[in-house]
Design an enzyme around this catalytic site. Structure first.
Site, mmCIF file in Angstrom:
data_model
loop_
_atom_site.group_PDB
_atom_site.id
_atom_site.type_symbol
_atom_site.label_atom_id
_atom_site.label_comp_id
_atom_site.label_asym_id
_atom_site.label_seq_id
_atom_site.Cartn_x
_atom_site.Cartn_y
_atom_site.Cartn_z
ATOM 1 N N GLY A 1 53.288 37.107 -74.797
ATOM 2 C CA GLY A 1 54.045 38.051 -73.647
ATOM 3 C C GLY A 1 55.307 37.489 -73.514
ATOM 4 N N GLY B 1 57.292 39.192 -70.981
ATOM 5 C CA GLY B 1 57.590 39.949 -69.694
ATOM 6 C C GLY B 1 58.275 38.880 -69.050
ATOM 7 C CG LEU B 2 59.920 39.576 -64.894
ATOM 8 C CD1 LEU B 2 59.838 40.299 -63.493
ATOM 9 C CD2 LEU B 2 61.203 39.059 -65.017
ATOM 10 C CB SER C 1 60.351 51.650 -54.968
ATOM 11 O OG SER C 1 60.132 50.563 -54.201
ATOM 12 N NE ARG D 1 52.598 47.744 -52.555
ATOM 13 C CZ ARG D 1 53.322 47.301 -53.894
ATOM 14 N NH1 ARG D 1 52.557 46.790 -55.017
ATOM 15 N NH2 ARG D 1 54.631 47.144 -53.975
ATOM 16 N NE ARG E 1 51.173 43.287 -57.100
ATOM 17 C CZ ARG E 1 52.172 43.876 -56.941
ATOM 18 N NH1 ARG E 1 53.405 43.473 -56.201
ATOM 19 N NH2 ARG E 1 52.655 45.046 -57.295
ATOM 20 C CG LEU F 1 58.605 41.710 -59.637
ATOM 21 C CD1 LEU F 1 60.169 42.489 -59.137
ATOM 22 C CD2 LEU F 1 58.585 42.095 -60.982
HETATM 23 C C1 LIG Z 1 56.278 51.140 -61.733
HETATM 24 C C2 LIG Z 1 56.127 49.501 -61.156
HETATM 25 C C3 LIG Z 1 56.804 49.102 -60.171
HETATM 26 C C4 LIG Z 1 56.665 47.780 -59.939
HETATM 27 N N1 LIG Z 1 57.467 47.220 -58.850
HETATM 28 C C5 LIG Z 1 57.232 45.891 -58.808
HETATM 29 C C6 LIG Z 1 58.171 45.472 -57.656
HETATM 30 O O1 LIG Z 1 59.105 46.159 -56.972
HETATM 31 N N2 LIG Z 1 57.980 44.043 -57.148
HETATM 32 C C7 LIG Z 1 56.895 43.331 -57.570
HETATM 33 O O2 LIG Z 1 56.753 42.280 -57.221
HETATM 34 N N3 LIG Z 1 56.223 43.971 -58.603
HETATM 35 C C8 LIG Z 1 56.307 45.294 -59.005
HETATM 36 N N4 LIG Z 1 55.449 45.601 -59.891
HETATM 37 C C9 LIG Z 1 54.501 44.830 -60.593
HETATM 38 C C10 LIG Z 1 55.182 43.873 -61.562
HETATM 39 O O3 LIG Z 1 56.042 44.644 -62.368
HETATM 40 C C11 LIG Z 1 54.131 43.254 -62.536
HETATM 41 O O4 LIG Z 1 53.185 42.700 -62.124
HETATM 42 C C12 LIG Z 1 54.996 42.309 -63.388
HETATM 43 O O5 LIG Z 1 56.158 42.688 -63.974
HETATM 44 C C13 LIG Z 1 53.994 41.806 -64.478
HETATM 45 O O6 LIG Z 1 54.849 40.940 -65.397
HETATM 46 P P1 LIG Z 1 53.996 39.934 -66.646
HETATM 47 O O7 LIG Z 1 55.123 39.099 -67.121
HETATM 48 O O8 LIG Z 1 52.888 39.361 -65.971
HETATM 49 O O9 LIG Z 1 53.346 41.197 -67.577
HETATM 50 P P2 LIG Z 1 54.397 42.479 -68.369
HETATM 51 O O10 LIG Z 1 55.657 42.494 -67.988
HETATM 52 O O11 LIG Z 1 53.434 43.555 -68.576
HETATM 53 O O12 LIG Z 1 54.451 41.907 -69.768
HETATM 54 C C14 LIG Z 1 53.325 41.632 -70.658
HETATM 55 C C15 LIG Z 1 53.805 41.003 -71.928
HETATM 56 O O13 LIG Z 1 52.775 40.656 -72.842
HETATM 57 C C16 LIG Z 1 53.064 41.290 -73.931
HETATM 58 N N5 LIG Z 1 51.684 41.584 -74.442
HETATM 59 C C17 LIG Z 1 50.643 42.026 -73.840
HETATM 60 N N6 LIG Z 1 49.484 42.260 -74.832
HETATM 61 C C18 LIG Z 1 49.924 41.390 -75.989
HETATM 62 C C19 LIG Z 1 49.207 41.248 -77.001
HETATM 63 N N7 LIG Z 1 47.806 41.283 -77.223
HETATM 64 N N8 LIG Z 1 49.954 40.665 -77.903
HETATM 65 C C20 LIG Z 1 51.130 40.484 -77.933
HETATM 66 N N9 LIG Z 1 51.723 40.766 -76.836
HETATM 67 C C21 LIG Z 1 51.154 41.159 -75.959
HETATM 68 C C22 LIG Z 1 53.913 42.683 -73.925
HETATM 69 O O14 LIG Z 1 54.402 42.919 -75.029
HETATM 70 C C23 LIG Z 1 54.751 41.897 -72.814
HETATM 71 O O15 LIG Z 1 55.665 41.216 -73.487
HETATM 72 C C24 LIG Z 1 55.794 47.046 -60.414
HETATM 73 C C25 LIG Z 1 54.716 47.659 -61.207
HETATM 74 C C26 LIG Z 1 54.852 48.714 -61.684
HETATM 75 C C27 LIG Z 1 54.190 49.410 -62.809
#
Ligand SMILES: Cc1cc2nc3c(=O)[nH]c(=O)nc-3n(C[C@H](O)[C@H](O)[C@H](O)COP(=O)(O)OP(=O)(O)OC[C@H]3O[C@@H](n4cnc5c(N)ncnc54)[C@H](O)[C@@H]3O)c2cc1C
Length: 656
Positions: free
Chosen positions: A59, A61-62, A303, A349, A454, A460
């Site tokens: 992963g 993401g953030l 949002s 929410r 949440r 984030l």
């Molecule tokens: C539309 C929207 C708006 C949002 N706005 C906000 C906000 O304003 N403020 C806030 O705090 N939160 C917000 N959220 C929630 C927040 O964005 C997410 O909870 C957060 O970004 C998740 O981050 P993460 O790094 O955990 O996962 P993700 O960003 O989902 O990253 C997952 C990573 O895992 C990888 N991955 C997954 N499965 C596999 C696998 N089997 N093999 C290899 N790689 C894999 C993907 O490629 C990716 O790189 C929002 C969510 C949505 C849907």
């Protein structure tokens, strides 16, 4: 009692209860000293030894990118995987509204303690106090880190960082970058990651999907990965494995998540022994663009920040079908302001979502099918002027206009609740270690700090807290015992994991049935939304369990996956993910069935006050449910982690 699955649908026969569990890592000192004490108590790895240790991070993401960059910078050998073609495309990029931090820049009474308090209360008393306090503490460091990276947070006229409010709080503590906060934060984390890739401390593998965890002698030691372009099946080994793979909201098919979001990585780890916590805790977000028809594969969030200035209402009478602009004030019901005068449109929410559902159930919903409420900016435009509203929310307004064909500057937006975030995830202790030693879980993928609901702008915060600050301080304690003996590809555990992956792919490609993967996914999503969504009942959940089991059987005998493994094959990718969603969906319904209380946004019809409000049951359910995989066609085992509240008094929430 045997562990095999019952044929009957008797409520208590779906699971077995195992011994309670507890977090053993949070030091037993006053809460404000716990994190400092743990950091001091955790063993260190000296810089020269870090070069001999390796970490796999799935992963980027953030949560994953921040962890990979930080561990790379610290000198560990990191291998990072994601299924997109670039870490910049992680679902985190979609986050719009902002990120919380207890900086108290507005001097409006905020503090670490208040953020902690709001988050525990907002989560409806189903989160672990130690973790939430640490999250609030670390929040202030995140903003400094991101500003140092150049993240362009919005600023006030005087140049200071600006803040706005999100639901469930009465202070302004949300930092934002217009409606693209996730994108800007991700670019910050991505550039830190790229720096480490260039320095060769991180090896980045894009378009690689983890399909299995390798556990050797009880420790997480590697992963089986499919190269999504060639179909090659690879093994990768390390001293520790981190899953930062995001949430599983797409089990509902329609959600605000990116279409690729899935549960496979965490589910595969669950099957290998990692406990899955609170799977039924899903967040339904109140402000999404309503479903417009059967053709949709995804929903769009508007949002929550819009609730700072937008006012939510429905006509007082269901028969009132006038153009909203022609409905005079006295015929409108600003129901959130009416029912919850102190928080008004900024209730959390779960409260806002349920209130929207209630007015629609009463027949007062607006738009096609009556599943919508108005979010109106007329007052804000009159008060602040259109340029100011455009400056704050312009990109959200244009997104809405593009999707609906309506101009939200002139006519109120229509919104309705939709699945958005999953509070459940793999169980972790205070160190973020799962129940398999050497397996760490960060970001939305863990069951995290949010309890049953949440608060906005805290995901984030949690992802970056985990990746930049928590994991890099706790994983050392485990790695200090390494390097562990090398694992060869021929190790029986690795061979078994690879064979399992190949067998599953072969099976999916050989069924050759008549239904598409999407048609199964859609049907599963419908069952989940109808029976395990905002409102749940014993009867509905039993029905859902029955239907999911039938559907799962049909899937494995009638799904049609075209193409081969040795090519880019999106149908095959989706099939594997949907197969895991079936198993997860079943566990979610069992978890919801067991939790006979209304908490967070999860309304159990059997648990309500005489006037129809949600009724929590702290005597019976003040615990985290941590599920152990029982085996295919066998019952899962429930371990309870009792939740003790020493600092925030448990009481029925009131936002009135
Ligand atoms: C539309 C929207 C708006 C949002 N706005 C906000 C906000 O304003 N403020 C806030 O705090 N939160 C917000 N959220 C929630 C927040 O964005 C997410 O909870 C957060 O970004 C998740 O981050 P993460 O790094 O955990 O996962 P993700 O960003 O989902 O990253 C997952 C990573 O895992 C990888 N991955 C997954 N499965 C596999 C696998 N089997 N093999 C290899 N790689 C894999 C993907 O490629 C990716 O790189 C929002 C969510 C949505 C849907």
């Amino acid at each position: 009692m045997t562990n095999s699955m019952p044929d009957s649908l008797d409520a208590n026969s779906f699971y077995i209860e195992g011994p309670d569990i507890a977090d053993a890592k949070a030091p037993q000192v006053p809460i404000e000293r716990r994190w400092e004490e743990r950091r001091f108590g955790a063993r260190l790895v000296n810089p020269a030894n870090r070069r001999k240790l390796s970490v796999i991070i799935v992963g980027s993401g953030l949560a994953g990118a921040s962890a990979a960059a930080t561990l790379g910078e610290a000198g560990y050998n990191v291998a990072c995987f994601c299924y997109q073609d670039s870490p910049r495309r992680a679902h985190s990029i979609a986050a719009q509204g902002g990120i919380n931090a207890a900086k108290n820049y507005r001097n409006d009474g905020d503090s670490v303690y208040r953020l902690f308090y709001d988050t525990v209360k907002g989560g409806d008393f189903r989160a672990r106090e130690s973790n939430v306090y640490r999250l609030a503490e670390v929040s202030v460091e995140i903003i400094d880190q991101c500003v140092a990276q150049g993240v362009p947070f919005a600023r006030e006229y005087g140049g200071l960082l600006d803040n706005r409010s999100f639901g469930g709080v009465q202070v302004s503590r949300t930092f934002y970058a217009r409606g693209q906060t996730g994108q800007q934060l991700l670019i910050g984390a991505y550039q830190a990651l790229e720096r480490q890739i260039a320095a060769e401390t991180v090896a980045m593998h894009t378009r690689h999907e983890m399909l299995e965890l390798i556990v050797v002698d009880g420790r997480a030691r590697g992963v089986v990965i499919r190269d999504m372009v060639t179909g090659g099946i690879e093994t990768h080994f390390a001293d520790a494995v981190v899953l930062a793979t995001g949430g599983y909201g797409n089990v509902f098919y329609l959600s605000t998540n990116a279409v690729g979001c899935n549960v496979t990585a965490t589910w595969r780890a669950h099957r290998k022994g990692a406990y899955f916590a609170n799977p039924c805790f899903t967040q339904i977000h109140p402000t999404c663009i309503p479903v417009s028809g059967e053709h949709q594969s995804k929903l769009t969030l508007m949002s929550e920040s819009l609730r700072n200035d937008g006012r939510i209402w429905v006509p007082k009478r269901g028969e009132d079908k006038r153009d909203p602009r022609k409905i005079p004030e006295q015929d409108r019901d600003y129901y959130l302001e009416r029912i919850y005068p102190s928080f008004g449109n900024l209730v959390p929410r779960d409260i806002a979502s349920r209130a929207a559902k209630n007015v629609c159930d009463e027949g007062r919903g607006v738009g096609p099918g009556g599943l919508g409420v108005y979010l109106d900016f007329a007052d804000a435009i009159a008060r602040l002027g259109r340029p100011a509203v455009e400056g704050k929310y312009g990109n959200l307004f244009s997104m809405y206009a593009q999707i609906t064909g309506e101009n939200p500057y002139q006519t109120p937006m229509r919104i309705y609740p939709a699945v958005h975030y999953t509070m459940g995830g793999l169980w972790v202790d205070y160190d973020l270690q799962a129940s398999i030693p050497g397996l760490y879980v960060t970001g939305e993928a863990n069951f995290s700090d949010h309890g049953a609901n949440r608060l906005g702008a805290s995901a984030l915060m949690q992802g970056l807290a985990d990746g930049y600050f928590v994991l890099p301080n706790t994983i050392n304690d485990y790695l200090a015992d390494g390097p562990f003996p090398k694992v060869a590809e021929s190790h029986p555990a690795a061979v078994e994991a690879v064979q399992a992956v190949r067998a599953r792919i072969d099976k999916l490609l050989s069924v050759n049935g008549s239904r598409t993967v999407d048609s199964f996914h859609k049907e599963l999503g419908r069952v989940m939304w109808d029976y395990c969504g905002m409102e749940r009942s014993e009867e509905g959940l039993r029905k859902a369990l029955n239907r999911i089991r039938e559907l799962k059987k049909e899937f494995w005998s009638d799904v049609r996956v075209l193409g081969t493994n040795e090519e880019l094959n999106q149908a095959l990718e989706r099939a594997g993910r949907v197969a895991d969603f079936f198993e997860l969906g079943e566990l979610m319904c069992i978890d919801a069935l067991v939790r006979r209380e209304s908490c967070g946004g999860h309304f159990r019809v059997e648990s309500q006050t005489p006037d129809g409000e949600a009724l929590r049951d702290d005597d019976e359910f003040a615990y985290v449910s941590a599920w152990e995989f029982g085996g295919d066609d066998r019952r899962p085992v429930l371990h309870k982690e009792p939740l003790v509240y020493e600092y925030v008094e448990m009481k029925q929430r009131s936002y009135k």
